[in-house]
Enzyme design. Structure first.
Site, PDB file in Angstrom:
ATOM      1  N   ASP A  73       0.819  -1.207   0.000  1.00  0.00           N
ATOM      2  CA  ASP A  73       0.000   0.000   0.000  1.00  0.00           C
ATOM      3  C   ASP A  73       0.857   1.263   0.000  1.00  0.00           C
ATOM      4  OD1 ASP A  73      -2.350  -1.394  -0.087  1.00  0.00           O
ATOM      5  OD2 ASP A  73      -2.726  -1.304   2.064  1.00  0.00           O
ATOM      6  N   GLY A  74       2.047   1.192   0.607  1.00  0.00           N
ATOM      7  CA  GLY A  74       2.929   2.359   0.615  1.00  0.00           C
ATOM      8  C   GLY A  74       3.328   2.777  -0.782  1.00  0.00           C
TER       9      GLY A  74
END
Length: 294
Positions: A73-74
């Site tokens: 997700d980063g």
């Protein structure tokens, strides 16, 4: 292959062997379908693909119709802050941990990706936040966040004092370790860990979650996403190293007396999901919720 996506961009997680392997597999698979593929320069230089066209992130936004982000997700958040400014559809291949925003498996992406390329997908738009730091009436710094903008005291946790205004109306004063201002996308991230509510992605709402407030009566509050949020730092704050962090990646320096303005960004991220995608199925899977009893 006939598809609406003429140019496909590949974006990855630098120095990650597994992500690089998936990127090479994606490049060969998509090129084999006769599609035009470009790769983000920083990660592309690590792949050893001699004929691949490497571009900077902004150039990808200008050229691509679809971006495939490989990582966690980063990586998706970092890409979103740039790609949301362009009309680029985005889909994620999960090479991270939780993967709330990355739908495809690195081990079996071919079939769902082919269906997606043929037009069999669901579209979802996620809004971002814009955080600004004002000092003596002048804009000093700004950036965007897809998950959250967080006011905090910097490297050492300690109490800071500030006031919160919504649409120009005073809401309350806070003595706390900071404040998390989160989108529905970010409601399952830092905000959730701090006790904030989960907001479904379709909501036009923002949640404000105080961090360790010095009163037991202070609770998270959900407000209209089109509201204007202003936090005013007390001049009495002793620390001059306070920060506003955007998605934990970009930090804006804040000093006593500064104003922090947080508004809904005019840009939105265009996410693609395989047909049949269910947000509640994602929550059950990632958060370990119970399955059906009967």
């Amino acid at each position: 292959m006939e598809t609406d996506f003429n140019t496909i961009a590949l974006i990855g997680k630098p120095d990650h062997q597994g992500a690089n392997q998936t990127l090479v597999a994606l490049y060969r698979y998509l090129s084999g379908l006769g599609l035009n593929v470009v790769i983000e320069r920083r990660v592309g230089e690590q792949l050893g693909l001699e004929r691949a066209e490497l571009l900077e992130m902004v150039e990808l936004g200008e050229r691509a119709d679809l971006a495939i982000v490989v990582g966690g997700d980063g990586n998706m958040l970092g890409s979103a802050r740039v790609l949301s400014r362009f009309d680029v559809a985005v889909v994620g291949v999960n090479r991270g941990n939780l993967g709330f925003l990355t739908d495809l498996s690195p081990d079996s992406f071919e079939q769902p990706l082919e269906r997606l390329l043929s037009g069999d997908y669901q579209t979802e738009h996620r809004f971002l936040l814009e955080a600004q730091v004002h000092r003596h009436g002048q804009l000093k710094a700004s950036n965007t966040a897809m998950n959250e903008a967080v006011l905090h005291p910097g490297k050492i946790a300690h109490m800071i004092e500030f006031e919160v205004y919504i649409n120009g109306h005073f809401m309350y004063s806070q003595r706390a370790d900071g404040m998390i201002v989160a989108t529905p996308t970010g409601s399952t991230a830092y905000s959730l860990s701090a006790g904030g509510p989960i907001l479904t992605p379709n909501l036009n709402a923002i949640t404000l979650v105080p961090m360790f407030p010095h009163t037991l009566s202070c609770r998270p509050i959900v407000i209209d996403a089109d509201a204007q949020i202003k936090m005013v730092l007390s001049p009495a704050n002793k620390s001059e190293h306070m920060l506003v962090s955007c998605d934990g990646h970009v930090s804006l320096a804040v000093q006593p007396g500064d104003e922090i303005h947080i508004n809904k960004s005019p840009h939105r991220l265009k996410l693609l999901h395989p047909r049949g995608h269910s947000y509640f199925e994602v929550l059950r899977s990632k958060l370990g919720w119970g399955s059906k009893l009967f």
